[in-house]
Design a protein around this motif. Structure first.
Motif, PDB file in Angstrom:
ATOM      1  N   GLN A  11     -10.928  10.302   3.387  1.00  0.00           N
ATOM      2  CA  GLN A  11      -9.672  10.600   4.087  1.00  0.00           C
ATOM      3  C   GLN A  11      -8.915  11.759   3.447  1.00  0.00           C
ATOM      4  O   GLN A  11      -8.124  12.424   4.112  1.00  0.00           O
TER       5      GLN A  11
ATOM      6  N   ALA B  29      -8.565  -2.190  -3.736  1.00  0.00           N
ATOM      7  CA  ALA B  29      -7.647  -1.139  -3.282  1.00  0.00           C
ATOM      8  C   ALA B  29      -7.068  -0.383  -4.465  1.00  0.00           C
ATOM      9  O   ALA B  29      -6.950   0.852  -4.438  1.00  0.00           O
TER      10      ALA B  29
ATOM     11  N   GLN C  63      -9.008   8.014  -6.515  1.00  0.00           N
ATOM     12  CA  GLN C  63      -8.405   9.166  -5.844  1.00  0.00           C
ATOM     13  C   GLN C  63      -7.688  10.060  -6.849  1.00  0.00           C
ATOM     14  O   GLN C  63      -7.850  11.295  -6.854  1.00  0.00           O
TER      15      GLN C  63
ATOM     16  N   HIS D 279     -11.604   5.851   1.590  1.00  0.00           N
ATOM     17  CA  HIS D 279     -10.343   6.378   1.085  1.00  0.00           C
ATOM     18  C   HIS D 279     -10.509   7.805   0.559  1.00  0.00           C
ATOM     19  O   HIS D 279      -9.656   8.668   0.804  1.00  0.00           O
TER      20      HIS D 279
ATOM     21  N   GLU E 208       0.808  -1.212   0.000  1.00  0.00           N
ATOM     22  CA  GLU E 208       0.000   0.000   0.000  1.00  0.00           C
ATOM     23  C   GLU E 208       0.845   1.267   0.000  1.00  0.00           C
ATOM     24  O   GLU E 208       0.466   2.256  -0.606  1.00  0.00           O
TER      25      GLU E 208
END
Length: 1494
Positions: A586, A508, A515, A583, A471
């Motif tokens: 955040q 993921a 993003q 995500h 990650e």
């Protein structure tokens, strides 16, 4: 208090043995001062000078300390007498550590007062002063190398003081004593060197060298590191030429030899160069025989040489570049330091440094060692600091130097971009991403654009890094794309496919892509617009649309899950969309979102959906067996196939054809629960709350009702969830919520955690009003989430600076355990309490805060083992005790080779009982109780279950006590001594439980001193002798207590291992008694007989010095081996005992008789007979002997790795070590040539093929056969076996046979090549053990050195392309193996077998070994050049064969996953191969268009 009364009290205290030594010393000083005060000092001194008992030592020592210099005129003789008595006691009690600590400290203090005495003595008494110094020197030299630090340091300081006093009065004899001890080797090397160090500090170096001529001839060459102090001292007094020749020359001679001491020698050379930087550098740097690491260490360690680095770099350029790609890690880092470090950080990099740094990055980026990668990255950051100064200069004025730096940065960015290819390993991506980020930040700081540099951002490699398995690599790649990319290439259809994937790694990747998509200024494809148009927001509009898009899919998935969870687990598993939503949130500031109604509405919908998702998956994670829970689903009755859906990404249509399994549902359930908990926890932690914002009149995201629902949701999950992954993540989210509530300004929110604690404690303790809710708690799975709930509530309060909740919880939990409430409710309450305490004791956040509760926790755990009525409570008590042992003694480390615990997992009894004093009384009472029950025959236990629980508690106590050992200050400060337990432990050695007896005997040996051990051995031997006499009189009519006897023998075994042969007469008596007792004991019990023989074996193993055993005693011992072997075997079989101990006894007996021929005949002839020895024993012994024989040969067939692989037992190793060198050689040669051994081995091999009774034995037999003189092996049969399926345990023997026969044959037939190469490739699979992969490298090396040259020299028409291609592919696999050991062996293969370029082969043995990544290209070019192929088609065929191990479908799956091989980079190898092919094409005659047409 009157003086008389004070004196009486002081006398009692000073002589009381159980009083700490320091207190006794103070009492002794008081006696002396009272005597002086009362006028009886002279009488007092005379009394102390007379011989006294041992308990008077403190008073005598104090008498020396109270003497004044003026007192010696009358009392010098008495002082000498007192001192002699003290030194004599110290010599007699040399094993009593606390006494030595006391004496060394007080004698050192006494020596400091002797400086003024000489002037006050008359001439006729000055000889007494010299004798006092001599006595002090005797004590100092005896203890200067003591194992105890304080004794060693005090003795060194005492010797220094004595030598100073001797020098002041001209007493040369004391210096000669030290010289003689050193020259005559009267003491150990360590003691002699420490004494000589003190002498040098007093007398100087020259005098020491004159008196000790062996220093430079023998000591320093063998033991470099002893001379550092002398070298520095000599530099101050000797002329430079003499000093350089004597000291520095010796170091230069030593560093030229390749040995393990090189780092130590480099430190000494750097230390020497610091003394004379200029002149020694002129000697050091031009010397080509010195390793580069030595030169670099000297340059880096001396500041004066740092200024000359530019000049030195030009002269050492080639060496430094070779070091940067060399195999030695230490030298590589030194070379990089040499390049990047400079006294002036603003100094620009020059061209040579830039080229070298590029070389380092290109070939070291894929280093799998995290430690080396971090060190290298730190040094490269220093280089980038210097690049920054160059870029600043470039912006101001474009000087040639700054332009070079600018071009270097461009080249570096291109190298880093190329490093992120698709199959790049983790290390290469890790380093490249960080360096690329640093480089781009430099350009941004200086204001340099991509267009100015003429390069583009490596968009595609960075996008590929978003799919990395790690990650933090995803995070870095996303940050770079966000910052430096304005146009997003990601498509919504591809992202949603990833987010809906069953594979968590895919979801993921999709979240990180989303993003980057949301941060882009321009997107290639717009998000699909839902049926109801999504309103625009002021804050992050694109992110808002993306979240609404995910929310729409979440609603669809939730509807499907409510209808059929099995279908949802396949088609829309929810957790990917939840992760993406979390995500993206955040990345946002939630306080800003609260100002917009659309964002508030979204958060409200998200919380509602999260709670709904949790309610859907809760039945799965809270079921009694989550791993097998399968709700009703529409495909349960179908014939759909079972498929591993995590191997690859499947389409929706493919998933519909797959049967739903419990694993799919569990994955969907617990990961969805995880994401829900993390979303809710982060929202509570970061979002504005209604109750807090009402006071400020601000906007909020979470209402009071939502907070209550979230809190209840967490409490329900932690109370009812049984799946560990689910409640661990619920704990993380609940921790965030508790932390926010504890720190909240709202009174109601601040009180909620305390209220939850009270409710949880009420449920755990089983209060009636909470009995209904307490029934929901999980009674199995270590109370599931309940310990996590309490841990979150307790640990989050610590930030407030208060520990009230912790103390309240611990006291309540301990009370629940100590109350011992009867009934099922009480058992359940204690189980929960023990499990919760285990979690609190394990928590690193609580650390020292729980120390005060640990003693009570240990007591509760031990009581639970004894008193628990059900397994659940006993299991919880056991787990708590294990956690407490880890908390007290540290995390378990690897044990020593002898099987003993690591020193970091042990503790002195003084420290342990100082921290937990109440445990001393608890252990004392428990051991006393158990020992009394042993004496009374176990009357306290009414049934077998009670006995077993009693034994379990006792074993647990012994387990803790076995980690304690006596302190050197035992009894000096406290009366809590381990010796208090010894009488009880000796009686516990008679326990009915075998394991308890063994542990008790071991603990006794840990706790006693050598003197106590010898006394106990005498007692046991006397009792055994009495037993032997009784047996002799009464024969079989005597009834024996076998437990008592066996315990005595076990205790005798451990005590003997402590004292060894320190008292030879006692050990002989012990052997004599045991030998006489053996025969009658065999008739009573085989277990006790085996323990007796093991004690004898332990004594015989240590008897390596001649003369310890006389002929008569050997005859008595030999009578034990003359017992009927069949009877021994029959009785051992009856009790399930291996007779191996008896065979080991026989081996040592024949060795001690000292007749070489007898040893040989026993090992070769007797052991070959089935009746005399176990097959396992004799095969293991023969194999070990033959492996050691082969290892000693010049061209050995085996290595140390083979000996480690077969994992020989300690008794075989110890037996072989006791043989002399001549005996080893004679025995090994006889075993090698013996027909009897050969016949026995072949017979056992034949039997093992029909029935294999032991895989280990069969494997050792297969390895033993090739080591015999005539092994009856046929190369054709071995090659045929290579092609067949065979068991793994036979691989080592098959490899040894192959290597022996191939090495002996002059040529290897062509028909054998491919089967052997296929076999080697099968061994090289990453799933095989490292040992077998290394053996494959050895096999390839043998082929390359002896047989490959024939193929390479066969000519174009005769060369076998497939054979050579397969071999090259094998070497490439070896060069890119995951194990460094195998890679380095492959490098040696390539460099040593003539497989490098002609220029490098001319260097011969001096050709450096370089990294596999740097060697690969050279190896490929060289091999293809050697073939001299002139046909492009043949070249292409060769390349296809070489690349097959890397291009097949199995290879792609293996290397791309990087699960078994984290080092190999498939694409990197293939690119190097294509480049070698291109160069080969240019030399071929066939045009390229013909190849392309064909």
């Amino acid at each position: 208090m009157p003086c008389g009364t004070a004196n009486v009290v002081a006398q009692k205290v000073a002589r009381h043995e159980d009083t700490p030594w320091d207190v006794r010393s103070i009492a002794g000083l008081l006696i002396g001062h009272l005597a002086r005060f009362s006028g009886t000092f002279q009488k007092y001194v005379e009394h102390c000078s007379r011989p006294q008992a041992e308990q008077d030592v403190p008073a005598q020592t104090a008498a020396l300390l109270v003497l004044r210099p003026t007192d010696y005129a009358e009392n010098a003789a008495q002082a000498l007498a007192i001192l002699k008595t003290i030194v004599s006691v110290g010599e007699q009690k040399s094993t009593v550590t606390n006494l030595l600590v006391f004496l060394s400290k007080h004698l050192f203090i006494y020596s400091k007062s002797l400086g003024e005495i000489h002037a006050h003595l008359p001439e006729d008494q000055k000889v007494l002063y010299e004798q006092i110094l001599a006595e002090l020197q005797v004590f100092a030299l005896q203890n200067i190398s003591n194992d105890t630090d304080s004794v060693r340091h005090m003795s060194s300081a005492l010797l220094h003081q004595v030598l100073q006093h001797a020098q002041a009065v001209g007493q040369e004899e004391l210096f000669q004593v030290v010289y003689r001890q050193f020259v005559d080797r009267e003491a150990s090397l360590n003691a002699s060197c420490m004494a000589l160090e003190q002498l040098v500090a007093v007398a100087g170096v020259n005098q020491s060298i004159e008196n000790c001529p062996s220093l430079f001839g023998v000591i320093f060459p063998r033991h470099l590191g002893c001379e550092d102090t002398m070298m520095v001292s000599a530099h101050k007094t000797e002329p430079f030429a003499e000093w350089q020749s004597r000291w520095f020359g010796q170091l230069l001679a030593a560093i030229r030899l390749p040995e393990k001491r090189r780092p130590v020698i480099e430190e000494l050379i750097a230390q020497a160069v610091q003394l004379e930087p200029t002149r020694l550098a002129q000697l050091l740097l031009p010397d080509t025989r010195l390793p580069l690491s030595c030169k670099l260490a000297a340059i880096l360690g001396v500041r004066q040489l740092s200024a000359r680095r530019q000049i030195l770099l030009r002269s050492m350029k080639e060496e430094v570049e070779q070091a940067l790609i060399g195999l030695d890690d230490h030298t590589r880092l030194l070379a990089l330091r040499f390049l990047v470090e400079t006294p002036r950080p603003s100094e620009l990099l020059n061209a040579d440094q830039m080229v070298a740094i590029e070389l380092y990055v290109r070939h070291n980026a894929n280093n799998p060692s995290a430690h080396l990668r971090q060190l290298g990255y730190g040094l490269l950051q220093k280089a980038l600091k210097r690049v920054h100064f160059g870029l600043v200069e470039y912006r101001k004025s474009r000087t040639p130097a700054s332009q070079e730096v600018f071009q270097f940065l461009i080249r570096l960015i291109r190298i880093l971009s190329e490093n992120m290819f698709s199959s790049a390993n983790y290390g290469r991506r890790w380093l490249s991403l960080r360096l690329l980020r640093d480089c781009l930040e430099l350009t941004e700081m200086v204001g340099i654009t991509f267009s100015e540099m003429g390069i583009e951002l490596p968009t595609k490699p960075l996008m590929a890094c978003l799919g990395d398995s790690y990650e933090h690599n995803k995070v870095l790649a996303a940050q770079l794309l966000e910052t430096f990319q304005s146009h997003s290439l990601f498509k919504p259809d591809e992202m949603i496919q990833l987010l809906l994937s069953l594979r968590p790694s895919d979801s993921a990747t999709g979240a990180f892509q989303l993003q980057v998509y949301c941060k882009a200024n321009i997107v290639q494809s717009e998000l699909p617009t839902p049926a109801q148009s999504t309103p625009d927001t002021i804050h992050a509009p694109l992110t808002f649309r993306a979240l609404q898009w995910c929310l729409q899919h979440l609603k669809e998935g939730l509807c499907l899950a409510q209808l059929d969870l099995g279908e949802a687990a396949k088609l829309n598993p929810l957790y990917g969309l939840l992760f993406a939503s979390r995500h993206l949130l955040q990345q946002l500031k939630l306080k800003e979102l609260a100002k917009e109604p659309h964002w508030r509405q979204y958060i409200e919908e998200l919380v509602t959906i999260c709670l709904a998702v949790s309610s859907v998956v809760l039945p799965v994670v809270s079921s009694a067996s989550p791993e097998g829970h399968l709700p009703e689903t529409c495909d349960q009755e179908t014939d759909q196939p079972l498929t591993n859906v995590l191997d690859r990404q499947l389409t929706r249509e493919e998933l519909q054809q797959v049967r739903t399994t419990p694993q799919m549902i569990l994955l969907c359930a617990w990961r969805s629960s995880k994401e829900v908990c993390l979303i809710l926890g982060e929202l509570v932690q970061r979002a504005p709350l209604e109750e807090e914002e009402q006071q400020r009149q601000g906007d909020f995201l979470l209402s009071c009702a939502q907070l209550e629902a979230i809190g209840e949701h967490f409490l329900q999950l932690l109370a009812e969830t049984k799946h560990r992954g689910a409640f661990e993540q619920a704990y993380v989210g609940f921790t965030m919520l508790c932390r926010r509530f504890w720190h909240s300004e709202s009174v109601r929110l601040n009180q909620l955690p305390g209220q939850w604690v009270n409710e949880a404690m009420a449920m755990v303790s089983g209060q009636e009003e909470w009995a209904g809710r307490g029934a929901r708690l999980c009674a199995t799975r270590r109370s599931a989430g309940m310990p996590f709930m309490l841990q979150a509530l307790v640990c989050t309060e610590l930030k407030l600076g208060t520990h009230a909740t912790l103390y309240r919880c611990m006291h309540r939990l301990l009370e629940v355990c100590e109350r011992r409430t009867a009934g099922a409710a009480g058992i359940t309450a204690r189980s929960h309490a023990l499990n919760i305490m285990r979690a609190l004791f394990r928590s690193s956040e609580l650390a020292e805060l729980v120390t005060e509760f640990m003693a009570r926790g240990i007591q509760c755990a031990l009581d639970g083992l004894l008193l628990a009525e059900e397994w659940a409570e006993r299991n919880s008590a056991t787990l708590l005790l294990a956690a407490l042992i880890v908390r007290v003694f540290g995390v378990e480390r690897a044990r020593l080779e002898t099987g003993e615990l690591h020193v970091r997992n042990r503790m002195t009894g003084r420290i342990f009982f100082t921290r937990y004093p109440q445990l001393f009384d608890y252990f004392h009472a428990a051991l006393q109780r158990e020992s009394e029950q042993m004496d009374s025959g176990g009357a306290g236990s009414d049934n077998a279950g009670g006995k077993r629980r009693q034994a379990v508690q006792l074993e647990a106590m012994l387990l803790m006590l076995s980690r304690l050992y006596p302190s050197s200050l035992e009894g000096a400060e406290s009366t809590l001594n381990l010796s208090e337990f010894v009488p009880f432990l000796i009686r516990i050695c008679h326990s009915h439980d075998l394991l308890t007896r063994e542990m008790a005997a071991q603990v006794v040996a840990n706790f006693v001193t050598q003197e106590q051990a010898l006394a106990e051995i005498r007692r046991i031997v006397i009792e055994l002798k009495a037993l032997q006499l009784r047996l002799k009189k009464q024969e079989a009519a005597l009834s024996l207590n076998i437990n008592l006897l066996h315990g005595q023998l076990l205790l005798l075994l451990h005590l003997h291992r402590l004292v060894r042969w320190t008292r030879p007469s006692l050990t002989r008596m012990q052997l004599h008694t045991l030998a006489a007792l053996a025969a009658p004991l065999l008739q009573h019990d085989a277990c006790a007989f085996s323990a007796l023989v093991e004690v004898m074996v332990a004594a015989m193993e240590d008897a390596v010095e001649p003369g310890l055993l006389d002929y008569q005693l050997l005859e008595q011992i030999g009578a034990v081996y003359l017992l009927d072997h069949k009877e021994v075997q029959r009785r051992c079989q009856q009790q399930g005992i291996s007779k191996r101990f008896y065979q080991i006894f026989g081996l040592h007996l024949h060795r001690l008789r000292g007749i070489s021929q007898g040893i040989v005949l026993h090992i070769v002839e007797d052991l070959a007979e089935p009746i005399w020895a176990l097959d396992e024993l004799k095969v293991e012994l023969w194999l070990y002997i033959l492996l050691q024989r082969s290892l000693s040969k010049q061209h050995s067939l085996v290595s140390e790795a083979d000996i480690e692989h077969f994992d020989f037992s300690g008794d075989i190793r110890r037996y072989f070590e006791t043989l002399s060198q001549e005996q080893r050689e004679e025995v090994a040669q006889e075993v090698y040539e013996s027909p009897a051994v050969r016949s026995s081995v072949l017979q056992m091999i034949k039997s093992s093929r029909s029935r294999c009774w032991s895989l280990q034995l069969a494997g050792r037999l297969a390895a033993l056969q090739p080591l015999l003189r005539d092994p009856e092996l046929d190369l054709h049969q071995l090659v045929q076996r290579c092609s067949e399926e065979h068991a793994t345990h036979q691989e080592a023997g098959l490899l040894l046979g192959l290597r022996r026969l191939i090495g002996e044959s002059k040529t290897l037939e062509r028909k054998h090549w491919l089967p052997v190469l296929n076999y080697a490739q099968r061994l090289l699979h990453p799933g095989q053990p490292v040992y077998l992969r290394h053996q494959a490298a050895e096999l390839c090396d043998l082929l390359a050195r002896n047989h490959l040259r024939d193929q390479l020299a066969a000519g174009i028409t005769d060369v076998d392309i497939e054979l050579v291609g397969r071999f090259i592919g094998l070497v490439l696999l070896l060069l890119h193996d995951d194990a460094e050991w195998v890679r380095h062996r492959a490098v040696q293969l390539v460099c040593g077998a003539g497989l490098r370029s002609a220029a490098e082969q001319e260097q011969g043995a001096r050709a450096p070994l370089i990294l596999p990544s740097a060697l690969t290209q050279n190896f490929l070019d060289t091999m293809i050049d050697k073939l001299a192929l002139d046909d492009v088609k043949v070249v292409q065929r060769l390349v296809n064969i070489i690349s097959e191990p890397f291009t097949s479908s199995a290879a792609k799956e293996l290397f791309d996953k990087q699960e078994n091989n984290h080092y190999c980079e498939r694409n990197h190898v293939l690119v190097g191969l294509w480049e070698a092919r291109t160069r080969a094409y240019s030399r071929a005659r066939t045009p390229l268009n013909e190849v392309s047409n064909s």
